[in-house]
Design an enzyme around this catalytic site. Structure first.
Site, PDB file in Angstrom:
ATOM      1  N   HIS A  54       0.845  -1.196   0.000  1.00 40.00           N
ATOM      2  CA  HIS A  54       0.000   0.000   0.000  1.00 40.00           C
ATOM      3  C   HIS A  54       0.880   1.246   0.000  1.00 40.00           C
ATOM      4  O   HIS A  54       2.047   1.207   0.389  1.00 40.00           O
ATOM      5  CB  HIS A  54      -0.899   0.003   1.230  1.00 40.00           C
ATOM      6  CG  HIS A  54      -1.986  -1.031   1.187  1.00 40.00           C
ATOM      7  ND1 HIS A  54      -3.106  -0.953   1.983  1.00 40.00           N
ATOM      8  CD2 HIS A  54      -2.132  -2.165   0.456  1.00 40.00           C
ATOM      9  CE1 HIS A  54      -3.886  -1.983   1.747  1.00 40.00           C
ATOM     10  NE2 HIS A  54      -3.320  -2.745   0.817  1.00 40.00           N
ATOM     11  N   GLU A  56       0.987   3.957   1.862  1.00 37.90           N
ATOM     12  CA  GLU A  56       1.544   4.404   3.138  1.00 37.90           C
ATOM     13  C   GLU A  56       2.719   3.521   3.570  1.00 37.90           C
ATOM     14  O   GLU A  56       3.756   4.024   4.007  1.00 37.90           O
ATOM     15  CB  GLU A  56       0.466   4.392   4.230  1.00 37.90           C
ATOM     16  CG  GLU A  56      -0.688   5.343   3.969  1.00 37.90           C
ATOM     17  CD  GLU A  56      -1.837   4.738   3.190  1.00 37.90           C
ATOM     18  OE1 GLU A  56      -2.951   5.288   3.273  1.00 37.90           O
ATOM     19  OE2 GLU A  56      -1.644   3.718   2.480  1.00 37.90           O
ATOM     20  N   CYS A  84      -5.951   2.370   5.760  1.00 37.87           N
ATOM     21  CA  CYS A  84      -6.622   1.121   6.110  1.00 37.87           C
ATOM     22  C   CYS A  84      -6.035   0.612   7.432  1.00 37.87           C
ATOM     23  O   CYS A  84      -5.033   1.146   7.918  1.00 37.87           O
ATOM     24  CB  CYS A  84      -6.429   0.091   4.997  1.00 37.87           C
ATOM     25  SG  CYS A  84      -4.774  -0.638   4.960  1.00 37.87           S
ATOM     26  N   CYS A  87      -2.220  -0.189   7.224  1.00 37.88           N
ATOM     27  CA  CYS A  87      -1.406   1.020   7.129  1.00 37.88           C
ATOM     28  C   CYS A  87      -1.434   1.806   8.431  1.00 37.88           C
ATOM     29  O   CYS A  87      -0.424   2.382   8.842  1.00 37.88           O
ATOM     30  CB  CYS A  87      -1.872   1.880   5.959  1.00 37.88           C
ATOM     31  SG  CYS A  87      -1.570   1.091   4.367  1.00 37.88           S
TER      32      CYS A  87
END
Length: 157
Positions: A54, A56, A84, A87
């Site tokens: 992801h 991040e 999320c 993250c």
């Protein structure tokens, strides 16, 4: 405030550019330290076949490498979407001092990125979760923890 908007615009730009290039979903992030972008990250789940890739997490990994640290206590994260649960965990482990986000998790759900089930799973007793989880060999596993506890040269984090 204009600097902050510029950092957010860079995260948004990355989300669009890398999504259009086929790397993954429309998510971008930048790590900022002392009003300077230290690292840029973007969702590259599809291109890397890595569900943890992801934006991040990508930005945090790159920032830690760039600064030679495992905690980003003097840094801020600008991300195109509310993080999320995975993250969010990475953000707390990295000890970032502040997070700015563009889209909300509800906005993400509206376009097919619904993480609410993970938030809900965290509140369910482990024995009732959707993915069965069973403890195994706790006495053997605890040996590494005992050794860690006694390790004189350990570095706490």
């Amino acid at each position: 405030m204009k600097e902050k908007e510029g950092f957010m615009r860079e995260a948004i730009r990355l989300s669009e550019e890398k999504m259009k290039a086929g790397f993954g979903g429309p998510f971008g992030a930048v790590v900022v330290c002392n009003n300077e972008i230290i690292a840029r990250g973007y969702n590259n789940v599809l291109s890397s076949n890595d569900p943890t890739a992801h934006a991040e997490v990508d930005a945090i990994r790159k920032a830690c490498q760039a600064l030679g640290v495992y905690q980003l206590t003097d840094c801020e994260l600008y991300t195109s979407c509310e993080p999320c649960p995975m993250c969010l965990g990475a953000i707390y482990w990295a000890r970032l001092k502040k997070v700015y986000y563009g889209n909300t998790r509800q906005d993400a759900a509206a376009v097919g990125f619904d993480d609410d089930f993970i938030y809900e799973e965290l509140n369910i007793p482990i024995e009732n979760r959707q993915i069965p989880m069973h403890q195994m060999l706790p006495q053997e596993a605890s040996q590494a923890f005992k050794e860690w506890q006694q390790k004189e040269d350990k570095q706490k984090y």
